[in-house]
Design a protein around this motif. Structure first.
Motif, PDB file in Angstrom:
ATOM      1  N   LEU A 116       0.759  -1.107   0.079  1.00 45.98           N
ATOM      2  CA  LEU A 116      -0.084   0.046  -0.120  1.00 45.98           C
ATOM      3  C   LEU A 116       0.777   1.178   0.048  1.00 45.98           C
ATOM      4  O   LEU A 116       0.328   2.419   0.473  1.00 45.98           O
ATOM      5  N   ARG A 117       1.927   1.134  -0.435  1.00 47.44           N
ATOM      6  CA  ARG A 117       3.014   2.174  -0.428  1.00 47.44           C
ATOM      7  C   ARG A 117       2.496   3.433  -1.238  1.00 47.44           C
ATOM      8  O   ARG A 117       2.172   3.314  -2.517  1.00 47.44           O
ATOM      9  N   GLY A 118       2.309   4.567  -0.597  1.00 47.65           N
ATOM     10  CA  GLY A 118       2.264   5.789  -1.243  1.00 47.65           C
ATOM     11  C   GLY A 118       0.414   6.226  -1.169  1.00 47.65           C
ATOM     12  O   GLY A 118       0.023   7.164  -1.613  1.00 47.65           O
ATOM     13  N   ALA A 119      -0.351   5.211  -0.966  1.00 44.67           N
ATOM     14  CA  ALA A 119      -1.770   5.461  -0.617  1.00 44.67           C
ATOM     15  C   ALA A 119      -1.980   6.496   0.318  1.00 44.67           C
ATOM     16  O   ALA A 119      -1.340   6.752   1.096  1.00 44.67           O
ATOM     17  N   VAL A 120      -3.322   7.115   0.150  1.00 43.14           N
ATOM     18  CA  VAL A 120      -3.561   8.120   1.221  1.00 43.14           C
ATOM     19  C   VAL A 120      -4.912   7.416   1.896  1.00 43.14           C
ATOM     20  O   VAL A 120      -5.803   7.320   1.063  1.00 43.14           O
ATOM     21  N   PHE A 121      -4.971   7.608   2.992  1.00 41.10           N
ATOM     22  CA  PHE A 121      -6.179   7.362   3.941  1.00 41.10           C
ATOM     23  C   PHE A 121      -6.349   8.604   4.650  1.00 41.10           C
ATOM     24  O   PHE A 121      -5.941   9.093   5.919  1.00 41.10           O
ATOM     25  N   ASP A 122      -7.461   9.160   4.127  1.00 36.95           N
ATOM     26  CA  ASP A 122      -7.891  10.699   4.906  1.00 36.95           C
ATOM     27  C   ASP A 122      -9.113  10.576   5.446  1.00 36.95           C
ATOM     28  O   ASP A 122     -10.132  10.053   4.866  1.00 36.95           O
ATOM     29  N   GLU A 123      -9.062  10.763   6.775  1.00 32.53           N
ATOM     30  CA  GLU A 123     -10.459  11.096   7.624  1.00 32.53           C
ATOM     31  C   GLU A 123     -11.042   9.559   7.523  1.00 32.53           C
ATOM     32  O   GLU A 123     -11.954   9.535   7.550  1.00 32.53           O
ATOM     33  N   CYS A 124     -10.290   8.247   7.590  1.00 29.90           N
ATOM     34  CA  CYS A 124     -10.779   7.205   7.787  1.00 29.90           C
ATOM     35  C   CYS A 124     -10.777   6.589   9.114  1.00 29.90           C
ATOM     36  O   CYS A 124      -9.892   7.305   9.905  1.00 29.90           O
ATOM     37  N   THR A 133       2.660  -6.385   5.604  1.00 33.39           N
ATOM     38  CA  THR A 133       2.378  -5.284   4.344  1.00 33.39           C
ATOM     39  C   THR A 133       3.248  -4.097   4.235  1.00 33.39           C
ATOM     40  O   THR A 133       3.712  -3.532   5.425  1.00 33.39           O
ATOM     41  N   LYS A 134       3.389  -3.635   3.194  1.00 33.37           N
ATOM     42  CA  LYS A 134       4.337  -2.456   3.052  1.00 33.37           C
ATOM     43  C   LYS A 134       3.605  -1.248   3.036  1.00 33.37           C
ATOM     44  O   LYS A 134       2.671  -0.973   1.875  1.00 33.37           O
ATOM     45  N   MET A 135       3.810  -0.395   3.856  1.00 33.77           N
ATOM     46  CA  MET A 135       3.184   1.069   3.853  1.00 33.77           C
ATOM     47  C   MET A 135       4.094   2.256   3.830  1.00 33.77           C
ATOM     48  O   MET A 135       3.543   3.369   4.282  1.00 33.77           O
ATOM     49  N   SER A 136       5.295   1.993   3.453  1.00 27.97           N
ATOM     50  CA  SER A 136       6.394   3.148   3.531  1.00 27.97           C
ATOM     51  C   SER A 136       5.694   4.307   2.810  1.00 27.97           C
ATOM     52  O   SER A 136       5.265   4.021   1.507  1.00 27.97           O
ATOM     53  N   GLY A 137       5.583   5.609   2.997  1.00 27.55           N
ATOM     54  CA  GLY A 137       4.851   6.805   2.315  1.00 27.55           C
ATOM     55  C   GLY A 137       3.626   6.716   2.235  1.00 27.55           C
ATOM     56  O   GLY A 137       3.039   7.567   1.805  1.00 27.55           O
ATOM     57  N   SER A 153       3.887  -3.228  10.209  1.00 29.41           N
ATOM     58  CA  SER A 153       3.789  -2.776   8.712  1.00 29.41           C
ATOM     59  C   SER A 153       3.598  -1.309   8.567  1.00 29.41           C
ATOM     60  O   SER A 153       3.787  -0.763   7.591  1.00 29.41           O
ATOM     61  N   LEU A 154       3.568  -0.505   9.501  1.00 32.52           N
ATOM     62  CA  LEU A 154       3.629   0.898   9.296  1.00 32.52           C
ATOM     63  C   LEU A 154       4.944   1.654   9.213  1.00 32.52           C
ATOM     64  O   LEU A 154       5.100   2.670   9.175  1.00 32.52           O
ATOM     65  N   VAL A 155       5.971   0.675   9.313  1.00 30.96           N
ATOM     66  CA  VAL A 155       7.410   1.327   9.020  1.00 30.96           C
ATOM     67  C   VAL A 155       7.260   2.326   7.717  1.00 30.96           C
ATOM     68  O   VAL A 155       7.102   1.910   6.611  1.00 30.96           O
ATOM     69  N   GLY A 156       7.508   3.693   8.005  1.00 28.54           N
ATOM     70  CA  GLY A 156       7.747   4.643   7.075  1.00 28.54           C
ATOM     71  C   GLY A 156       6.636   5.382   6.681  1.00 28.54           C
ATOM     72  O   GLY A 156       6.434   6.196   5.959  1.00 28.54           O
ATOM     73  N   ALA A 157       5.516   4.832   7.351  1.00 26.17           N
ATOM     74  CA  ALA A 157       4.212   5.651   7.090  1.00 26.17           C
ATOM     75  C   ALA A 157       3.955   6.996   7.797  1.00 26.17           C
ATOM     76  O   ALA A 157       4.724   7.457   8.478  1.00 26.17           O
ATOM     77  N   GLN A 158       3.326   7.855   7.355  1.00 26.24           N
ATOM     78  CA  GLN A 158       2.930   9.357   7.888  1.00 26.24           C
ATOM     79  C   GLN A 158       2.026   9.289   8.735  1.00 26.24           C
ATOM     80  O   GLN A 158       0.813   9.072   8.408  1.00 26.24           O
TER      81      GLN A 158
END
Length: 184
Positions: A116-124, A133-137, A153-158
């Motif tokens: 899911l790298r680079g996906a945006v989850f806004d107000e979810c 799962t890869k979630m960097s970015g 799995s949240l390594v590198g997530a914002q």
């Protein structure tokens, strides 16, 4: 070509030449379909199996994907707005381009072996159990992370500073930590 920008993700939207659809465009969700350039409104894919599906340049608005099983599903230029993914399972879902989830619900969702790298989850309401799962970015800012499980799995997530409290609670819950005061 119209785009939607959500927290930096520029999602290319379906063309406005075709009217929005309210049901899946095929006899049933099945394997090896490429679904492209479709604006879904209020579609109900609850409990369907989407295997080896490619979604490209699609928009889902107010759709119900509760209990949906997505396996080896590819997402590119897809916008989900006000959708429910509660109780769904994702296995090997891959983000291949701009993908955004706005005001969506992911309660008791299982996400495994996905990218899911680079996906945006806004107000979810982002409360899945995530494994391998890869979630960097991945941008989780503005989402409620209180029900989330699977911190590795949240390594590198914002995330925001405010969300750190929710992640601390998730860590205590996931690790079954016993929090106790030191006696004087």
């Amino acid at each position: 070509m119209e785009t939607a920008t959500i927290r930096g993700a520029k999602v290319l939207l379906p063309s406005e030449d075709d009217a929005p659809v309210t049901s899946w465009p095929f006899a049933s969700p099945s394997a090896d379909e490429k679904v492209a350039n479709i604006d879904f409104r209020g579609v109900d894919l609850g409990s369907h199996r989407l295997v080896d599906i490619s979604l490209e340049r699609c928009r889902f608005t107010g759709s119900r994907l509760m209990g949906v099983s997505m396996t080896r599903t590819s997402l590119k230029d897809v916008l989900f707005e006000g959708c429910r993914f509660d109780y769904s399972t994702w296995d090997q879902v891959k983000v291949n381009g701009a993908v955004a989830f706005v005001n969506c619900s992911f309660r008791e969702t299982g996400i495994a072996r996905s990218d899911l790298r680079g996906a945006v989850f806004d107000e979810c309401a982002f409360g899945p159990e995530i494994t391998s799962t890869k979630m960097s970015g991945t941008d989780l800012r503005g989402s409620d992370l209180s029900g989330l499980s699977g911190l590795p799995s949240l390594v590198g997530a914002q995330v925001t500073e405010t969300q750190l409290r929710q992640l601390t609670e998730a860590m205590v819950r996931d690790l079954k930590l016993a929090v106790a005061e030191i006696s004087p």
